[in-house]
Design an enzyme around this catalytic site. Sequence first.
Site, PDB file in Angstrom:
ATOM      1  CB  SER A 124      -0.886   0.028   1.252  1.00 19.86           C
ATOM      2  OG  SER A 124      -1.478   1.298   1.410  1.00 19.86           O
ATOM      3  CE  LYS A 172      -1.406  -4.169   3.290  1.00 22.59           C
ATOM      4  NZ  LYS A 172      -1.606  -5.161   2.232  1.00 22.59           N
ATOM      5  CE1 TYR A 226      -3.788  -2.186   4.910  1.00 23.65           C
ATOM      6  CE2 TYR A 226      -2.955   0.039   4.549  1.00 23.65           C
ATOM      7  CZ  TYR A 226      -3.460  -1.146   4.050  1.00 23.65           C
ATOM      8  OH  TYR A 226      -3.635  -1.295   2.688  1.00 23.65           O
TER       9      TYR A 226
HETATM   10  P1  NDP Z   1     -11.172  -6.227  -0.199  1.00 23.28           P
HETATM   11  O1  NDP Z   1     -11.584  -6.002   1.213  1.00 23.28           O
HETATM   12  O2  NDP Z   1     -12.017  -5.718  -1.306  1.00 23.28           O
HETATM   13  O3  NDP Z   1     -10.871  -7.781  -0.429  1.00 23.28           O
HETATM   14  C1  NDP Z   1     -10.038  -8.466   0.448  1.00 23.28           C
HETATM   15  C2  NDP Z   1      -9.891  -9.893  -0.013  1.00 23.28           C
HETATM   16  O4  NDP Z   1      -9.038 -10.576   0.903  1.00 23.28           O
HETATM   17  C3  NDP Z   1     -11.198 -10.646  -0.007  1.00 23.28           C
HETATM   18  O5  NDP Z   1     -11.156 -11.641  -1.003  1.00 23.28           O
HETATM   19  C4  NDP Z   1     -11.222 -11.283   1.382  1.00 23.28           C
HETATM   20  O6  NDP Z   1     -12.105 -12.377   1.370  1.00 23.28           O
HETATM   21  C5  NDP Z   1      -9.739 -11.661   1.504  1.00 23.28           C
HETATM   22  N1  NDP Z   1      -9.229 -11.792   2.871  1.00 23.28           N
HETATM   23  C6  NDP Z   1      -9.260 -10.889   3.874  1.00 23.28           C
HETATM   24  N2  NDP Z   1      -8.676 -11.375   4.975  1.00 23.28           N
HETATM   25  C7  NDP Z   1      -8.254 -12.629   4.645  1.00 23.28           C
HETATM   26  C8  NDP Z   1      -7.589 -13.667   5.351  1.00 23.28           C
HETATM   27  N3  NDP Z   1      -7.257 -13.531   6.640  1.00 23.28           N
HETATM   28  N4  NDP Z   1      -7.307 -14.818   4.692  1.00 23.28           N
HETATM   29  C9  NDP Z   1      -7.653 -14.975   3.406  1.00 23.28           C
HETATM   30  N5  NDP Z   1      -8.287 -14.038   2.683  1.00 23.28           N
HETATM   31  C10 NDP Z   1      -8.579 -12.888   3.297  1.00 23.28           C
HETATM   32  O7  NDP Z   1      -9.686  -5.617  -0.307  1.00 23.28           O
HETATM   33  P2  NDP Z   1      -9.011  -4.727  -1.433  1.00 23.28           P
HETATM   34  O8  NDP Z   1      -9.198  -5.327  -2.762  1.00 23.28           O
HETATM   35  O9  NDP Z   1      -9.368  -3.313  -1.160  1.00 23.28           O
HETATM   36  O10 NDP Z   1      -7.486  -4.870  -0.966  1.00 23.28           O
HETATM   37  C11 NDP Z   1      -6.670  -5.932  -1.420  1.00 23.28           C
HETATM   38  C12 NDP Z   1      -5.258  -5.610  -0.957  1.00 23.28           C
HETATM   39  O11 NDP Z   1      -4.863  -4.333  -1.470  1.00 23.28           O
HETATM   40  C13 NDP Z   1      -5.128  -5.512   0.571  1.00 23.28           C
HETATM   41  O12 NDP Z   1      -3.930  -6.113   0.982  1.00 23.28           O
HETATM   42  C14 NDP Z   1      -5.103  -4.016   0.822  1.00 23.28           C
HETATM   43  O13 NDP Z   1      -4.381  -3.691   1.974  1.00 23.28           O
HETATM   44  C15 NDP Z   1      -4.406  -3.503  -0.441  1.00 23.28           C
HETATM   45  N6  NDP Z   1      -4.723  -2.121  -0.755  1.00 23.28           N
HETATM   46  C16 NDP Z   1      -6.005  -1.719  -1.020  1.00 23.28           C
HETATM   47  C17 NDP Z   1      -6.275  -0.382  -1.320  1.00 23.28           C
HETATM   48  C18 NDP Z   1      -7.647   0.111  -1.628  1.00 23.28           C
HETATM   49  O14 NDP Z   1      -7.829   1.358  -1.721  1.00 23.28           O
HETATM   50  N7  NDP Z   1      -8.641  -0.720  -1.816  1.00 23.28           N
HETATM   51  C19 NDP Z   1      -5.199   0.610  -1.332  1.00 23.28           C
HETATM   52  C20 NDP Z   1      -3.890   0.081  -1.046  1.00 23.28           C
HETATM   53  C21 NDP Z   1      -3.675  -1.235  -0.762  1.00 23.28           C
HETATM   54  P3  NDP Z   1     -12.750 -12.975   2.756  1.00 23.28           P
HETATM   55  O15 NDP Z   1     -13.343 -11.807   3.485  1.00 23.28           O
HETATM   56  O16 NDP Z   1     -13.710 -13.996   2.306  1.00 23.28           O
HETATM   57  O17 NDP Z   1     -11.578 -13.567   3.485  1.00 23.28           O
END
Ligand code: NDP
Length: 264
Positions: A144, A161, A157
Amino acid sequence: MDLGLKGKVAVITGGSVGIGLAVAEALAGEGVDLVLCARQEARVVEKANDIAARYGVRAVGIQADVSRADDIARLVGDIERTFGGADILINNAGTGSEEKILDAPDEKWQYYWDLHVMAAVRLSRSLAPLMRSRGGGVILNNASICATQPLGYEPIYNTTKAALVMFSKCLANELIPFNIRVNTVNPGLVLTPDWRKTAELLTKDTDMTPDAYLEKIAVDNAPIGRFATPEEVADFFVFLCSPRASYSVGSTYYVDGGWLNVTT
Ligand code: NDP
């Protein structure tokens, strides 16, 4: 541009929604077979089946909480049984936090350490030898912009990260002799369903619409004045997976619409 990815196998953690799902779709569009994992089984299985049907690739959805070592061991076993290994690993699963350092208990630090760092450590340690035996591979870590430019409300976080970025650099140096390229992507604001939910929650009973709330966040922070779509970020991941990115090793790439203020 032929990205040369057809027939490869990619593992994407957190592949059931948001950025992970967009990367899955974009890789499937290039003919890549997929293993998607997430905690909620029904959603990840449904998304994998849908992608398999629409793109004509093999795609399996596996329930796994990647913050747990035992779930990762089971996931790796499933990957080996289904595909014999993998060529691409996208460590994407993660989530924001909210706390004050002086209030947050050890358990909360530990959970985010396990989710953002140890998941990448454990999966890389298990899958890199299999990549090596297939002639090489690619590992991408989704960190991130907060790894460099912290947001005040989420110190855990930001810190975990940042650790992921350093892990990625060290891993890149260790694995490049085996033709495994490791890089990090640092997204800025990406409009996932979760952001929409937050906007709806925070604007409930106010004069502001969710769209206006999101627009204000984007205009206040990113010079481009808008959120990225998950697809815009996914295209960058797919390029980095490709042999067309063969000289990209151990780097951290910002996809942030100009939000980063400092250069590193
Ligand atoms: P979402 O919340 O949209 O999706 C997260 C995904 O991760 C889901 O598939 C969720 O499914 C899964 N997940 C969460 N926790 C776990 C776990 N413990 N084990 C396995 N799967 C898990 O996230 P984003 O698409 O927004 O973010 C994806 C990545 O990008 C993250 O690492 C985030 O920090 C990073 N990011 C996002 C930004 C943004 O603006 N959106 C900006 C910068 C970085 P389930 O709940 O079923 O486990």
